[in-house]
Design a protein around this motif. Structure first.
Motif, short mmCIF file in Angstrom:
data_model
loop_
_atom_site.label_atom_id
_atom_site.label_comp_id
_atom_site.label_asym_id
_atom_site.label_seq_id
_atom_site.Cartn_x
_atom_site.Cartn_y
_atom_site.Cartn_z
N ARG A 1 0.81 -1.22 0.00
CA ARG A 1 0.00 0.00 0.00
C ARG A 1 0.84 1.28 0.00
O ARG A 1 0.37 2.32 -0.40
CB ARG A 1 -0.92 0.02 1.22
CG ARG A 1 -1.96 -1.07 1.18
CD ARG A 1 -2.83 -1.07 2.43
NE ARG A 1 -3.78 -2.16 2.36
CZ ARG A 1 -4.91 -2.12 1.67
NH1 ARG A 1 -5.25 -1.04 1.01
NH2 ARG A 1 -5.72 -3.16 1.64
N VAL A 2 2.07 1.18 0.45
CA VAL A 2 2.93 2.35 0.59
C VAL A 2 3.23 2.93 -0.80
O VAL A 2 3.73 2.23 -1.67
CB VAL A 2 4.23 1.98 1.33
CG1 VAL A 2 5.22 3.14 1.32
CG2 VAL A 2 3.91 1.56 2.75
N ARG A 3 2.94 4.21 -0.96
CA ARG A 3 3.10 4.86 -2.27
C ARG A 3 4.14 5.97 -2.29
O ARG A 3 4.46 6.49 -3.36
CB ARG A 3 1.76 5.44 -2.74
CG ARG A 3 0.72 4.40 -2.98
CD ARG A 3 -0.57 5.01 -3.47
NE ARG A 3 -1.24 5.70 -2.37
CZ ARG A 3 -2.19 6.63 -2.55
NH1 ARG A 3 -2.55 6.99 -3.75
NH2 ARG A 3 -2.76 7.19 -1.51
N ARG A 4 4.68 6.34 -1.15
CA ARG A 4 5.58 7.49 -1.14
C ARG A 4 6.82 7.27 -2.00
O ARG A 4 7.31 8.21 -2.63
CB ARG A 4 5.96 7.88 0.28
CG ARG A 4 6.80 6.89 1.05
CD ARG A 4 7.02 7.34 2.50
NE ARG A 4 7.79 6.42 3.27
CZ ARG A 4 7.28 5.47 4.04
NH1 ARG A 4 5.97 5.31 4.13
NH2 ARG A 4 8.07 4.67 4.73
N HIS A 5 7.30 6.06 -2.08
CA HIS A 5 8.50 5.79 -2.88
C HIS A 5 8.21 5.97 -4.37
O HIS A 5 9.03 6.51 -5.11
CB HIS A 5 9.04 4.39 -2.58
CG HIS A 5 9.25 4.16 -1.12
ND1 HIS A 5 10.19 4.86 -0.37
CD2 HIS A 5 8.61 3.34 -0.25
CE1 HIS A 5 10.12 4.47 0.90
NE2 HIS A 5 9.17 3.55 0.99
N GLY B 1 -8.96 7.45 -7.97
CA GLY B 1 -9.01 8.08 -9.29
C GLY B 1 -7.69 8.04 -10.03
O GLY B 1 -7.59 8.56 -11.14
N GLY B 2 -6.69 7.42 -9.45
CA GLY B 2 -5.36 7.43 -10.03
C GLY B 2 -5.26 6.89 -11.43
O GLY B 2 -4.60 7.48 -12.29
N ARG B 3 -5.90 5.79 -11.70
CA ARG B 3 -5.80 5.18 -13.03
C ARG B 3 -6.39 6.09 -14.10
O ARG B 3 -5.85 6.23 -15.19
CB ARG B 3 -6.49 3.82 -13.05
CG ARG B 3 -5.88 2.83 -12.11
CD ARG B 3 -5.07 1.79 -12.84
NE ARG B 3 -4.69 0.75 -11.91
CZ ARG B 3 -3.44 0.47 -11.62
NH1 ARG B 3 -2.48 1.14 -12.17
NH2 ARG B 3 -3.14 -0.49 -10.77
N LEU C 1 0.37 7.29 -9.56
CA LEU C 1 -1.06 7.20 -9.89
C LEU C 1 -1.50 5.78 -10.23
O LEU C 1 -2.66 5.43 -10.02
CB LEU C 1 -1.39 8.14 -11.05
CG LEU C 1 -1.26 9.63 -10.72
CD1 LEU C 1 -1.44 10.46 -11.97
CD2 LEU C 1 -2.26 10.03 -9.64
N GLU C 2 -0.59 4.99 -10.75
CA GLU C 2 -0.94 3.62 -11.11
C GLU C 2 -0.54 2.61 -10.03
O GLU C 2 -0.66 1.41 -10.24
CB GLU C 2 -0.25 3.24 -12.43
CG GLU C 2 -0.81 3.99 -13.61
CD GLU C 2 -0.18 3.59 -14.93
OE1 GLU C 2 0.97 3.09 -14.93
OE2 GLU C 2 -0.83 3.79 -15.97
#
Length: 184
Positions: A67-71, A112-114, A132-133
């Motif tokens: 789930r971590v997206r910061r990277h 809404g990222g995709r 976003l993906e």
């Protein structure tokens, strides 16, 4: 009694609309605006993910590393040769209830990222859209909601709601900070 997700959605609807309005000012097909959009998200995401980890939230979700997206967000900024901005202060996390409130907003922000990634790729097929993906939204959002409904009902409502509201406000503030600034 309504499901917890429904209660959170209804209680934060006005703030969610405020965030949507703040981010609607970015023309994502324009490179500078896309950078500002990513910078705004970076101001919130990095600090809140770290705050959740420090509060022990990662132990509640066995798929937290997925789930971590910061990277991914930082990698997109780097590819765009754009420095990550200073983060805003993460919401106050006073316990597990607060964690659920913050996580509800973060996990919902990926929905809404995709769609946004497709729009950006139409303007620039080479644009970095890892953030976003990120992740399998079709699986991550429903599994988050399941965990929320299973684990969080015993949590205090007030700190959960306050944390969700604070997180929405952070996103709105970050959008306003970045909308008219120069990036570097």
């Amino acid at each position: 009694m309504a499901e917890l997700r429904t209660q959170l959605r209804e209680a934060t609807a006005a703030l969610h609309a405020q965030v949507d309005a703040a981010f609607s000012g970015f023309a994502l097909d324009q490179p500078d605006d896309y950078r500002r959009f990513l910078r705004a998200h970076s101001r919130v995401l990095s600090a809140t993910e770290v705050a959740l980890e420090r509060a022990g939230f990662a132990e509640l979700l066995d798929d937290w590393p997925m789930r971590v997206r910061r990277h991914s967000l930082l990698a997109d900024l780097e590819e765009l040769e754009c420095r990550a901005p200073a983060p805003l202060q993460a919401p106050r996390i006073s316990g597990i209830a607060s964690c659920w409130g913050v996580a509800y907003v973060l996990e919902g922000s990926r929905l809404g990222g995709r769609v946004l990634a497709r729009r950006i790729r139409q303007a620039d097929p080479n644009a970095p859209v890892r953030y976003l993906e990120h992740g399998d939204v079709a699986r991550l959002w429903p599994t988050f909601l399941s965990q929320l409904e299973l684990a969080a009902p015993g949590c205090a409502w007030d700190p959960m709601l306050a944390a969700a509201q604070s997180t929405f406000r952070l996103f709105a503030d970050a959008a306003l900070l970045e909308r008219d600034c120069e990036y570097s």
